[in-house]
Design a protein around this motif. Sequence first.
Motif, short mmCIF file in Angstrom:
data_model
loop_
_atom_site.label_atom_id
_atom_site.label_comp_id
_atom_site.label_asym_id
_atom_site.label_seq_id
_atom_site.Cartn_x
_atom_site.Cartn_y
_atom_site.Cartn_z
N LEU A 96 0.86 -1.19 0.00
CA LEU A 96 0.00 0.00 0.00
C LEU A 96 0.89 1.24 0.00
CD1 LEU A 96 -2.67 -0.89 2.71
CD2 LEU A 96 -2.87 -1.05 0.21
N THR A 97 0.48 2.25 -0.73
CA THR A 97 1.15 3.55 -0.62
C THR A 97 0.29 4.39 0.31
OG1 THR A 97 2.03 3.37 -2.84
CG2 THR A 97 1.91 5.58 -1.91
N VAL A 125 -6.24 1.50 11.15
CA VAL A 125 -5.61 1.68 12.46
C VAL A 125 -4.17 1.20 12.28
CG1 VAL A 125 -5.61 1.01 14.89
CG2 VAL A 125 -7.79 1.24 13.65
N ASP A 126 -3.22 2.07 12.58
CA ASP A 126 -1.81 1.73 12.33
C ASP A 126 -1.26 0.91 13.49
OD1 ASP A 126 0.77 1.56 11.55
OD2 ASP A 126 1.21 3.71 11.63
N CYS A 127 -1.08 -0.37 13.24
CA CYS A 127 -0.54 -1.28 14.27
C CYS A 127 0.89 -1.68 13.92
CB CYS A 127 -1.41 -2.52 14.40
SG CYS A 127 -3.14 -2.14 14.75
N ALA A 128 1.53 -0.91 13.07
CA ALA A 128 2.94 -1.16 12.74
C ALA A 128 3.78 0.03 13.20
CB ALA A 128 3.11 -1.37 11.25
N ILE A 171 -5.88 -5.97 6.75
CA ILE A 171 -5.87 -4.75 5.93
C ILE A 171 -7.28 -4.48 5.40
CG2 ILE A 171 -5.11 -3.86 3.67
CD1 ILE A 171 -2.34 -4.64 4.34
N GLU A 172 -7.91 -5.53 4.91
CA GLU A 172 -9.26 -5.35 4.36
C GLU A 172 -10.22 -4.81 5.42
OE1 GLU A 172 -11.49 -8.09 1.30
OE2 GLU A 172 -11.55 -9.00 3.27
N GLN A 173 -9.98 -5.22 6.67
CA GLN A 173 -10.86 -4.77 7.75
C GLN A 173 -10.38 -3.47 8.41
OE1 GLN A 173 -12.43 -8.09 10.31
NE2 GLN A 173 -10.78 -9.18 9.32
N GLY A 174 -9.30 -2.89 7.85
CA GLY A 174 -8.88 -1.57 8.36
C GLY A 174 -7.82 -1.60 9.45
N TYR A 175 -7.01 -2.65 9.48
CA TYR A 175 -5.91 -2.72 10.46
C TYR A 175 -4.61 -3.01 9.73
CZ TYR A 175 -9.61 -2.66 13.85
OH TYR A 175 -10.70 -2.26 14.58
N PHE A 176 -3.66 -2.12 9.87
CA PHE A 176 -2.38 -2.24 9.15
C PHE A 176 -1.33 -2.74 10.14
CE2 PHE A 176 1.61 -0.35 7.43
CZ PHE A 176 1.59 -0.95 6.19
N GLY A 206 2.50 -5.04 10.81
CA GLY A 206 3.77 -5.25 10.14
C GLY A 206 3.65 -6.47 9.23
N PRO A 207 4.13 -6.38 7.98
CA PRO A 207 4.09 -7.56 7.10
C PRO A 207 4.82 -8.71 7.79
CG PRO A 207 4.85 -5.62 5.90
CD PRO A 207 4.77 -5.22 7.35
N GLY A 208 4.28 -9.89 7.71
CA GLY A 208 4.87 -11.02 8.43
C GLY A 208 4.39 -11.10 9.87
N LEU A 209 3.71 -10.07 10.33
CA LEU A 209 3.14 -9.99 11.69
C LEU A 209 4.18 -10.15 12.79
CD1 LEU A 209 -0.06 -12.22 11.14
CD2 LEU A 209 0.24 -9.78 10.67
N GLY A 210 5.46 -10.03 12.43
CA GLY A 210 6.51 -10.31 13.40
C GLY A 210 6.86 -9.14 14.29
N MET A 211 6.62 -7.93 13.82
CA MET A 211 7.03 -6.77 14.63
C MET A 211 5.96 -5.69 14.49
SD MET A 211 9.80 -5.70 16.40
CE MET A 211 11.43 -5.96 15.73
N CYS A 212 4.96 -5.78 15.36
CA CYS A 212 3.85 -4.83 15.32
C CYS A 212 3.92 -3.98 16.59
CB CYS A 212 2.53 -5.58 15.27
SG CYS A 212 2.46 -6.79 13.93
N ALA A 213 3.32 -2.81 16.54
CA ALA A 213 3.43 -1.94 17.71
C ALA A 213 2.21 -1.06 17.85
CB ALA A 213 4.69 -1.08 17.61
#
Length: 441
Positions: free
Chosen positions: A45-46, A64-67, A402-407, A409-416
């Motif tokens: 996504l850009t 919602v930015d979870c990365a 993403i489709e549900q509005g939650y971004f 970290g790719p790989g789900l390994g490092m989210c914040a």
Amino acid sequence: MPTPLADLQERYRCASPRSRALFEQGRAYTAGAAKGAYYYPPHPLTMARGQGCFLWDVDGRRYVDCANHHTAQVLGHGNERVEAAVREQMQKGIALGAPTGIESEIAREMCDRVDTLERIRFVNSGTEATLHAIRLARGYTKHGKIAKFEGGYHGSHDAVEVSVAPPLDQAGPADAPVALPTAGGMSPSAASEAIILPYSDPEAVERIVAAHASELACVLFDPKAGVLDIQPDFARAVRDITRRHGVLLIFDEIVGFRTSIGGLQEVYDIDPDLSCFGKIIGGGFPVGAFGGRADLMDLFDNSQQSTGLFQSGTFSAHPVAMAAGLATLSELTPQTIDHLNALGARLKDQLNALFADRAISAQAVCTGSVFSIYFARGPIASYRALAATDKTLIQPLFLSLIEQGYFLGPGLGMCALSAPMDAEHIDGLVAAVGNALAEIA
Ligand SMILES: Cc1ncc(COP(=O)(O)O)c(C=O)c1O
């Protein structure tokens, strides 16, 4: 019949045509993406803008930015105090080729916060922080080798990109891991100068450090905020072992520094010789820092007689990054940290309850407000345990969120998580994971 992943990818493509077009335009000039971490399939996504805990992409969708920019944006986006500090510094001058005083202010703030920090130096990234800390350890000890943990990531320079994600068929026994280069093009000497330690196995660490103590400049250690479930007892054992064998301990706080005023070392009650920082201390600007014992750091003191060691850099201690970082730290009060940690605990508890309810072999690992989701039961306390997790649901889960509005970290390994979030965002994320699992699991 299309698989859930193929379906999700198709829906993702349909929902992000402008991102796709911008990706296609950009890749002609950027070797796939402007940096490795910006790519994920089918195309990244850009993002058009961010505010608070939200991001908007160029197709007009909100997340919602979870990365939070690889965990760095602890205050989310558009924090007024940070923006005001940046504007004020820019009015005075962006980069003046001389100290402006702001670097001493953030240095004092960091040293006040972290007990083991007697002196500090600033650089432009976490990568540079570990590079210079290792060089200092080598300069001080006159030893060439370093020890690091299997699976530990400390940036992208040769000394540390050893055994970050080694293929298990080449990695040797779990309690005596073999050093393997992580990327092509590295110096052939990098792997031969690295001694690899296993996480969560204090006996093996003791044995390996004892065997190499006379050639080790340091042990580089990150208790892996949000990625591995390393217990504080193990961190304390690493400190005891290094002290007993007279080996310097460099603690990587680059991700963990959001967990407590005094850093993860305060939570774990350990006193490293040197520590490395990055991410949040630049308030969203490129930054890194390293510091610790005065007798070590003063080897860089070029106001005194030369010791032969030197550290600098054109943009190191950049005034705008220092101003943004200082404003970020001043917003990162004990109350804000408590809030972030409570959100993290809520997320972990609810996700783990959801996985248990649905009998899904998955778990959330959480250190303060940094989290990961793994598909496995049992503690993920070492690289080998991480490598054994099932990866098949990660990409579908990421795309469904993403489709549900939650971004995430790719790989789900490092989210914040970030300070502007509240319980509603956490509960929403948990519900979205539940919806995703109903489709994909
Ligand atoms: C634990 C850890 N150390 C070091 C680094 C390198 O920092 P940078 O990307 O700023 O070079 C990272 C980056 O994610 C990290 O997670």
